[in-house]
Design a protein around this motif. Sequence first.
Motif, PDB file in Angstrom:
ATOM      1  N   CYS A  60      -2.877   3.510  -4.612  1.00  0.00           N
ATOM      2  CA  CYS A  60      -2.731   4.822  -3.977  1.00  0.00           C
ATOM      3  C   CYS A  60      -3.237   5.916  -4.909  1.00  0.00           C
ATOM      4  O   CYS A  60      -3.959   6.829  -4.494  1.00  0.00           O
ATOM      5  CB  CYS A  60      -1.265   5.035  -3.620  1.00  0.00           C
ATOM      6  SG  CYS A  60      -0.987   6.516  -2.661  1.00  0.00           S
ATOM      7  N   PHE A  88       3.997  -3.243   5.795  1.00  0.00           N
ATOM      8  CA  PHE A  88       3.059  -2.323   6.417  1.00  0.00           C
ATOM      9  C   PHE A  88       2.692  -1.165   5.490  1.00  0.00           C
ATOM     10  O   PHE A  88       1.543  -0.774   5.385  1.00  0.00           O
ATOM     11  CB  PHE A  88       3.644  -1.791   7.724  1.00  0.00           C
ATOM     12  CG  PHE A  88       2.769  -0.756   8.369  1.00  0.00           C
ATOM     13  CD1 PHE A  88       1.591  -1.116   8.988  1.00  0.00           C
ATOM     14  CD2 PHE A  88       3.124   0.590   8.346  1.00  0.00           C
ATOM     15  CE1 PHE A  88       0.781  -0.171   9.569  1.00  0.00           C
ATOM     16  CE2 PHE A  88       2.312   1.535   8.925  1.00  0.00           C
ATOM     17  CZ  PHE A  88       1.147   1.161   9.545  1.00  0.00           C
ATOM     18  N   THR A  89       3.685  -0.611   4.795  1.00  0.00           N
ATOM     19  CA  THR A  89       3.438   0.537   3.918  1.00  0.00           C
ATOM     20  C   THR A  89       2.350   0.225   2.907  1.00  0.00           C
ATOM     21  O   THR A  89       1.465   1.053   2.654  1.00  0.00           O
ATOM     22  CB  THR A  89       4.716   0.894   3.159  1.00  0.00           C
ATOM     23  OG1 THR A  89       5.819   0.708   4.025  1.00  0.00           O
ATOM     24  CG2 THR A  89       4.673   2.305   2.667  1.00  0.00           C
ATOM     25  N   ARG A  92      -1.138  -0.476   4.513  1.00  0.00           N
ATOM     26  CA  ARG A  92      -1.801   0.754   4.903  1.00  0.00           C
ATOM     27  C   ARG A  92      -2.505   1.378   3.709  1.00  0.00           C
ATOM     28  O   ARG A  92      -3.637   1.862   3.820  1.00  0.00           O
ATOM     29  CB  ARG A  92      -0.785   1.722   5.497  1.00  0.00           C
ATOM     30  CG  ARG A  92      -1.429   2.953   6.052  1.00  0.00           C
ATOM     31  CD  ARG A  92      -0.489   3.709   6.907  1.00  0.00           C
ATOM     32  NE  ARG A  92       0.553   4.362   6.110  1.00  0.00           N
ATOM     33  CZ  ARG A  92       1.338   5.319   6.598  1.00  0.00           C
ATOM     34  NH1 ARG A  92       1.215   5.681   7.842  1.00  0.00           N
ATOM     35  NH2 ARG A  92       2.251   5.871   5.844  1.00  0.00           N
ATOM     36  N   LEU A  96      -6.479   2.012   3.454  1.00  0.00           N
ATOM     37  CA  LEU A  96      -6.984   3.361   3.206  1.00  0.00           C
ATOM     38  C   LEU A  96      -7.967   3.346   2.037  1.00  0.00           C
ATOM     39  O   LEU A  96      -9.068   3.887   2.123  1.00  0.00           O
ATOM     40  CB  LEU A  96      -5.827   4.319   2.919  1.00  0.00           C
ATOM     41  CG  LEU A  96      -6.251   5.721   2.465  1.00  0.00           C
ATOM     42  CD1 LEU A  96      -7.061   6.404   3.556  1.00  0.00           C
ATOM     43  CD2 LEU A  96      -5.042   6.570   2.107  1.00  0.00           C
ATOM     44  N   TYR A 126       0.862  -2.015  14.851  1.00  0.00           N
ATOM     45  CA  TYR A 126       0.490  -1.106  13.773  1.00  0.00           C
ATOM     46  C   TYR A 126      -0.384  -1.808  12.751  1.00  0.00           C
ATOM     47  O   TYR A 126      -1.325  -1.221  12.205  1.00  0.00           O
ATOM     48  CB  TYR A 126       1.734  -0.491  13.146  1.00  0.00           C
ATOM     49  CG  TYR A 126       2.447   0.366  14.159  1.00  0.00           C
ATOM     50  CD1 TYR A 126       1.904   1.584  14.536  1.00  0.00           C
ATOM     51  CD2 TYR A 126       3.607  -0.071  14.797  1.00  0.00           C
ATOM     52  CE1 TYR A 126       2.506   2.366  15.503  1.00  0.00           C
ATOM     53  CE2 TYR A 126       4.213   0.702  15.764  1.00  0.00           C
ATOM     54  CZ  TYR A 126       3.661   1.921  16.114  1.00  0.00           C
ATOM     55  OH  TYR A 126       4.242   2.685  17.075  1.00  0.00           O
TER      56      TYR A 126
END
Lengths: 972, 142
Positions: A60, A88-89, A92, A96, A126
Motif C-alpha cells: 500500500c 478482501f482488504t 484489493r 490496486l 466483490y
Amino acid sequence: MALKMVKGSIDRMFDKNLQDLVRGIRNHKEDEAKYISQCIDEIKQELKQDNIAVKANAVCKLTYLQMLGYDISWAAFNIIEVMSASKFTFKRIGYLAASQCFHEGTDVIMLTTNQIRKDLSSPSQYDTGVALTGLSCFVTPDLARDLANDIMTLMSHTKPYIRKKAVLIMYKVFLRCPEALRPAFPRLKEKLEDPDPGVQSAAVNVICELARRNPKNYLSLAPLFFKLMTSSTNNWVLIKIIKLFGALTPLEPRLGKKLIEPLTNLIHSTSAMSLLYECVNTVIAVLISLSSGMPNHSASIQLCVQKLRILIEDSDQNLKYLGLLAMSKILRTHPKSVQAHKDLVLQCLDDKDESIRLRALDLLYGMVSKKNLVEIVRKLMSHVDKAEGTAYRDELLTKIIDICSQCNYQHVTNFQWYVSVLVELTQLEGTRHGHLLAAQMLDVAIRVKAIRKFAVAQMSALLDSAHLGAGGPQRNGICEVLYAAAWICGEFSEHLQEPQQTLEAMLRPKVTTLPGHIQAVYVQNVVKLYACILQQKEQAAEPEAAQDVTQLMVERLPQFVQSADLEVQERASCVLQLAKHIQKLQAKGVPVAEEVSALFAGELNPVAPKAQKKVPVPEGLDLDAWINEPPSDSESEDEKPKAIFHDEEPRHAKPRPPEAEEEELARRREARKQEQANNPFYIKSSPSPQKRYQDMPGVEHIPVVQIDLSVPLKVPGMPVSDQYVKLEEERKHRQRLEKDRRRKKKKDKDQKGRPRRHSMLHTESDEDVAPAQRVDIVTEEMPENALPSDEDDKDPNDPYRALDVDLDKPLADSEKLPVQKHRNAETTKSPEKEDVPVVEKKMKKPRKKEKKHREKERGKKEKGKEEKEGEDLDFWLSTAPLPAEAPAPEEPGVDAVIAAAKEEGEEPRGAGQGDEDGAEDAERNPEQKSSKHKKKKHKKEKEERTKDKKKPKKQQPPAHVQLLPPRRELLH
Amino acid sequence: MIRFILIQNRAGKTRLAKWYMQFDDDEKQKLIEEVHAVVTVRDAKHTNFVEFRNFKIIYRRYAGLYFCICVDVSDNNLAYLEAIHNFVEVLNEYFHNVCELDLVFNFYKVYTVVDEMFLAGEIRETSQTKVLKQLLMLQSLE
C-alpha cells in the motif's frame, strides 16, 4: 505458530503505516528523496516477512510512492503475493498496486493468470469485481486470450454489478485480443436489452466505442439503437447513442433521414446542454451525409446554426468554445448559413481565452470569399499588431497565410495586395515563421507570372532595406525571407528596374553575417543578376559599364570565399574564378553576355508536392530490398534486415527459417503500430496545411532559426497593404457599375439571358469579383504516367483495423474462444478455417446452435434479426412506420416520448435512469449552470417531471468551490 | 473513451492518477507534468477544455485541486465535465466535506471511488446513491 503471530503483530506496531509515511514525507520537505529511499529500505524489509498484513501494508505504501513518481517495478512479485491473499482488504490493495504499475513489459504478469481466473469465479462478487477492475488496467494480449472466455461467462452473471463490469472490460479484451470479438459479440448484443439499465448502458458504451472505429460492421444494429434512443431516459446513454449515429449516418443516408426528426425534437426539448450539443453534432453529420439541395432540411440547418449562435453568445466560455467548434463543422458543407454570423466570429477574436480565439480563426478560414478576404485579412493584421505573446501572433501569421493560400489562392483576386501583405508581415517582431513567408513569396512569384514584376520590385526593396537580418547575427528568424528575396531577384532579374543597385545590395559586407544557407543563395543569384546586367550593358553597347560590373564582382566576392560555410565558400570560389575569366575576355573585347546567360537558360516550373510519390515504381525494382548489405548490428525497428539477406549476415548465428522471420517482422510491425497508437507522444502524421510549404522545392532544408529581435522592424518606403483596401473598394465599385450597365443592356437585348456568367443566379455573390490581374497560376507538374490514386491519405497505423471484422458471419470452430484447460489445443490454428463455408447457415456449430436456442427463447425478433440482418435493415430503413419489433413511432414528438415513457412506468426524459434512485441523479445530467435561459423555457415540463420525483432536487451550490471547504488546512 | 484521470494540486503534487492506457513510468511522469503545466496557467475566464496532443483534457478546479480527465477528441466535453462534478460530489458525500487531506491519507479509497464510477475508460455508474451504497458495502468488508 502462535508465537510467530504475536511476533508479527509486535513487528507491525513498529512499522510505519500509510499515515505515518504521508506525514513523514510532509515533515521532510528538505530531504524528501533521502527520506523516501530510507522508507523504501524499510519496505523491502517488511516485504521479506511472512505476515501478509505486513506485506499488504508495505505494498500500500509502495503504491502511494508510485503515485508520487517512484519506481516500484522491483516489487512486482510481492504485489502478486498480496493479490492472492484470501482476505478482501489485502486482495484489493494488491490489485490496486497491480493496476497502477503493471504493464505489458512486466514479466511476472503471466504468473497472475490462474489467480485472476480464480478470483473471477469467486463466489464473492466483490472479489470478482476487484479482479475485473484490476484486469481492465493491466490486461495483456496473453491475459486477454486466456481469460476472454471467463469474462464472457461473467457477462451473464446473476448480479448486474458484475455483468456491467464484465461488459465494459470486454472492450479492453477486444483491443488486446481481436479474435475474441466475433465469438463474444452475440452476447454483447444481448446485453443491449439487458433488464438492468446499467448493464444496457455499459453495452451501449462498448458498442459505441467499437462502432466509432469501424462503423460499417455495426450498421445492422441501427434499428435496435433507434429503439433505445427513443425509449431511453438516461442522458448519458442518449449522448452515446446519438454519437454512435453520428458515426453511422455517413454510411447510410436513409438512416439520417430517419434520425432527423427525433433529433430535432430532442434539440427543442432537452435542457441538458451536453445532450443538445451532441444532437446538434449528429444532425450536422446527417446533413453532411445527405446530398445537398433538400429543401426541407434547410430548416434543420437553420435550427442548428441558431442554437449554436446562442451557445456562442453565452457568457459561459465552454459553450462559446463548443459552439464555435460545431459551427466549423457546418461550415464545411453549408458555408452560406455560417457566413451570416461573421460578426460574431470576429468578435470572438477578441476573447480572453486563446483556445476560443483559435477556434474563431479556424472558422474564419472557411468564411473567406473573394469579396471579404481583404477585409478579414486587414482585421487579422490589426490583431497581429495587438497580440501579446508570440505564440498567438505566430498562429495569426500562419492563419493569414493559410487563409490566403487555400485552394490555390482561390480567393485572392489581387496578388499585388497579397505580396504587400507578405512584405508587411516581414516587419513582425521576432516571429519564427520567416520560412513560411519565404515559401509563400517563392510560391507566388513562381506560379503567378503576372505578379513577377511587382514582386521583384518589392523583393529588391527588401534586399536593399537591409533591416532584415540586422537585428542579430544569425539569430533572426525573419531573415529567412531574404532567402526568397534573393532568389526571386536573381531568377526574375529581367524584371528589375535597377539591377545594378540590387547587385550592390547583395554584395554588401553585411551580408556575410547572414546564415550560411542564405549567403549561398545570395552568391548563386548574384551571378544571375550579373548575367542579366552584362546582357543589358552589351546590348546598350557600354563595354566600360560591363567591365565595371565585373570589377565589382571580383572585388566583393572574396568576402564570401572566406566564409566558414562550405557551401558559400565553394560557390563563391567558382563564381570568383568565372568572374576573373570573364574579366580577361572582356579586356580582349570579346562579347560574353550570351554565354554567361546560357548558364541560367530555361525556366523553372513548380513541381506538385506529391509528384515524387506518384512516380510509378519501374518494373523489377524492389524498394524494400537493401542496396547494400545492412549494417550488421542494426536491430533498430525501422531498418530490420529483410529475409533475403539474413544468410549473408555473418553475425546471425543461426539463420532462422524465412517464415519465422516474416512472422516476426509482422509481429513486430504490429507491435510497433500498437505502441504508436497507444502512445500519446506519437504524433500521427496528419498532413497539416503548413506541410505543403515544406514540400516546395528548395525550401525544405531551411532550418528554423531562433529569433531574438529587440527592435521592431520598420521598413521605410514599404507599401502598406491597407492602401489596397481602398483601391479594391473602388475597383469593385467600378466593376459593379459596369456590370449593372451591362446587365441592363443585356436585358434590353435578349429576354432569355445568355447562359454565361453574368446573367446567372448571383447578383451579389463572391464570384462577381473579377480578379485585378490575370492570374495564371501555373499548374504544378506531375510526372508522366503518374498514378491518379490518392491512397496516401489512409493511415496504415490504425490499431482498430484488427477489430474490423464481419460480425454477422457465423462462427467457425477455430474461432471459438479457448476454454479453460485447453491452452495447448488452441495454439494450433486449424487449417480448415479457410474452408468454412461462409454462407452455409445450416452448418451451425454446436455452440452457435446452443446460443440460437437461447435466443429463440428470448424472442423471435432476435433470431430473425440475426438471420437476415441485411434485409431487415433495408426494410427498417425503407418503411415509413417502424416494424413491429420497434414499436416507437417513427417521428415521435417529445410529448409522445414522454407519454410513452410514462406508460412504461419510467421516468420521463431527462429525469432519471429508470431506477429507483435515478431521479435525483439524472437531474445532474443537464448542466444546470449553463442553461439558465433554457430552463425557463422548459420550466413547465420540468415541473411536471418533478412531481414524480421522490426526493426534491438537491440545491446546487452556486460556486463549485464550496464543495471542498477548507475544513482542515489544505496541504501546500 | 477516457485515457486517464488525474487529480493534482496547484503545486503539481499528484493526488490521484488513474491510467486507462498503458504507459511506462517515465511517460506517466511526463504526462503529469505536462498536464500540470497546461492546466494551472488557465484562469477562471478560460474554458475547461484544453487540447492535448491527440486528445483533449476536460478539467475542473475545486479549491486548490484540479480534476482532469483526458478523453478522445470526439468525446462530448460537457458530459465529462459533468462526470467530474458528479465524481466530486460523491467524494464530498463519502468523506463528509472532502478536503485535500482526505484524498492524501485515504488515497486508496479514492481509487476505489474512481473504480466504482469509471471502468475501462468508460463512465460506469452515474447514480450517486448507487455508488455510495456500494462504497459503504466495500468499507464494511474491511
